[in-house]
Motif scaffolding. Sequence first.
Motif, short mmCIF file in Angstrom:
data_model
loop_
_atom_site.label_atom_id
_atom_site.label_comp_id
_atom_site.label_asym_id
_atom_site.label_seq_id
_atom_site.Cartn_x
_atom_site.Cartn_y
_atom_site.Cartn_z
N ILE A 88 8.12 2.91 6.15
CA ILE A 88 7.46 2.20 6.93
C ILE A 88 6.60 3.15 7.93
O ILE A 88 7.52 3.78 8.55
N GLN A 114 1.27 1.39 10.01
CA GLN A 114 1.06 0.17 9.16
C GLN A 114 1.51 -0.75 10.07
O GLN A 114 1.25 -1.98 10.26
N ALA A 148 -3.47 3.60 8.45
CA ALA A 148 -2.25 3.03 7.59
C ALA A 148 -1.95 3.57 6.27
O ALA A 148 -0.68 3.62 5.60
N PHE A 149 -2.86 3.65 5.61
CA PHE A 149 -2.82 4.06 4.05
C PHE A 149 -3.69 5.19 3.78
O PHE A 149 -4.81 5.07 3.11
N ASN A 185 -3.20 -4.34 0.93
CA ASN A 185 -2.92 -3.51 1.87
C ASN A 185 -2.71 -4.54 2.97
O ASN A 185 -1.80 -4.36 3.96
N ARG A 208 0.83 -5.48 2.76
CA ARG A 208 1.92 -4.47 2.92
C ARG A 208 1.89 -4.37 4.58
O ARG A 208 2.97 -3.97 4.96
N ALA A 209 0.82 -4.40 5.15
CA ALA A 209 0.86 -4.13 6.78
C ALA A 209 1.51 -5.10 7.44
O ALA A 209 2.26 -5.16 8.42
N ALA A 263 5.09 -4.55 6.88
CA ALA A 263 5.57 -3.42 7.79
C ALA A 263 5.81 -4.05 9.25
O ALA A 263 6.89 -3.68 9.95
#
Length: 339
Positions: free
Chosen positions: A44, A48, A157-158, A169, A172-173, A176
């Motif tokens: 992580i 993120q 972040a990506f 995403n 995903r964030a 995180a």
Amino acid sequence: MATSASLAQAPTAAAPDAAELRGVAQALFAPVPTAVAEVRGEAITAEQVELGKWLFFDPRLSRSHVISCNTCHNVATGGADNVPTSIGHGWQKGPRNSPTVLNAVFNIAQFWDGRAADLKEQAKGPVQASVEMNNTPDRVEATLRSMPAYVAAFGRAFPRERDPVNFENMARALEAFETTLTTPDSRFDRFLAGADSLDAEELRGLSLFVEKGCIACHAGVNLGGQAYYPFGVVERPGADVLPPGDKGRFAVTQTASDEYVFRAAPLRNVALTAPYFHSGQVWDLRQAVAIMGSAQLGHELNAAEVESITRFLHTLTGNQPRVANPVLPASTAATPRPE
Ligand code: HEM
Ligand code: HEM
């Protein structure tokens, strides 16, 4: 002179031996780690986490622009909303109580019925649920793309992705960020680490929690959150606490034996997250403990036992995350308007 009967009832019964109890507890429970470095084997990043924090507090993930994740999982109030069942889009009342997001990363799966495998999968649910944020992935993506600062933050972040602003995403964030919502250093964790941080009453509560059998379902880091059990193994609670319409895990597996089966609730910070149970109908933690005794163990706990166990549960309140309020990018002319 006191008789043996009155001694047995004396409120000042000898406290359990702390060192012995610590050994037992260390084998059953684990302290909340201070940090989580990875999920599903992926590291992580700070970028993120920062983006996830914006998203968690951004009400524009909702169609109305008034409901954020933090509305129902307020990090200032134990990561929950402290109402029986959550209020979502258009003031609709949802069917279940909002569980805390604090330490949720340590649960085996998410939701009262475990229907989401992890926090990433979970995060896509509320944004789209009509009784929660009532939005669509397309609309969320259009909203995020309309603000250059968000586009840049997704890029940070990506960094290896060509088109990083997308619903996946976002999830995903959020995950995180949620991995940072842990509450280490509770008095119970300090006890596990060797400190004399529990008083005699709390030690008695811990001892009862072990001896009475609560640990069969509430063990590990989160004292729960690891497996599924019928709510009412021995005696089904009344329809107020266990509404007949919510069959729990049955809706996930369609297996008859999963009717009224729920994930054993994680008990970290439980003193902060009233009201209790998936129905959110029990405000007093003592009453929740007593219900567990009769429903799950077939055992009427007496008032002193309930009090001691409740005092023990209060020692599970850890250091609450100190989250600085993020300053969010301003909407632009291209940002979809609230509906
Ligand atoms: C469940 C996060 C938005 C109400 C959960 C869980 C997590 C979570 C991690 C599972 C916790 C556990 O099982 O222990 C989020 C995030 C959100 C969000 C990241 C924003 C994208 C909301 C909103 C509401 C809400 C806006 C209220 C309108 C609930 C309820 C549950 C839940 C009622 C339990 C649902 C069930 O078990 O069926 N949320 N949440 N959440 N959340 Fe949220
Ligand atoms: C929920 C404590 C025994 C399974 C809860 C809650 C508390 C609690 C306080 C509510 C947490 C919340 O709403 O956030 C205890 C105590 C026990 C005990 C003190 C011993 C006296 C057990 C046992 C089992 C079990 C033995 C499994 C057989 C569950 C389940 C839930 C729960 C499935 C969620 C119920 C729901 O759907 O709302 N427990 N528990 N518990 N516990 Fe226990």
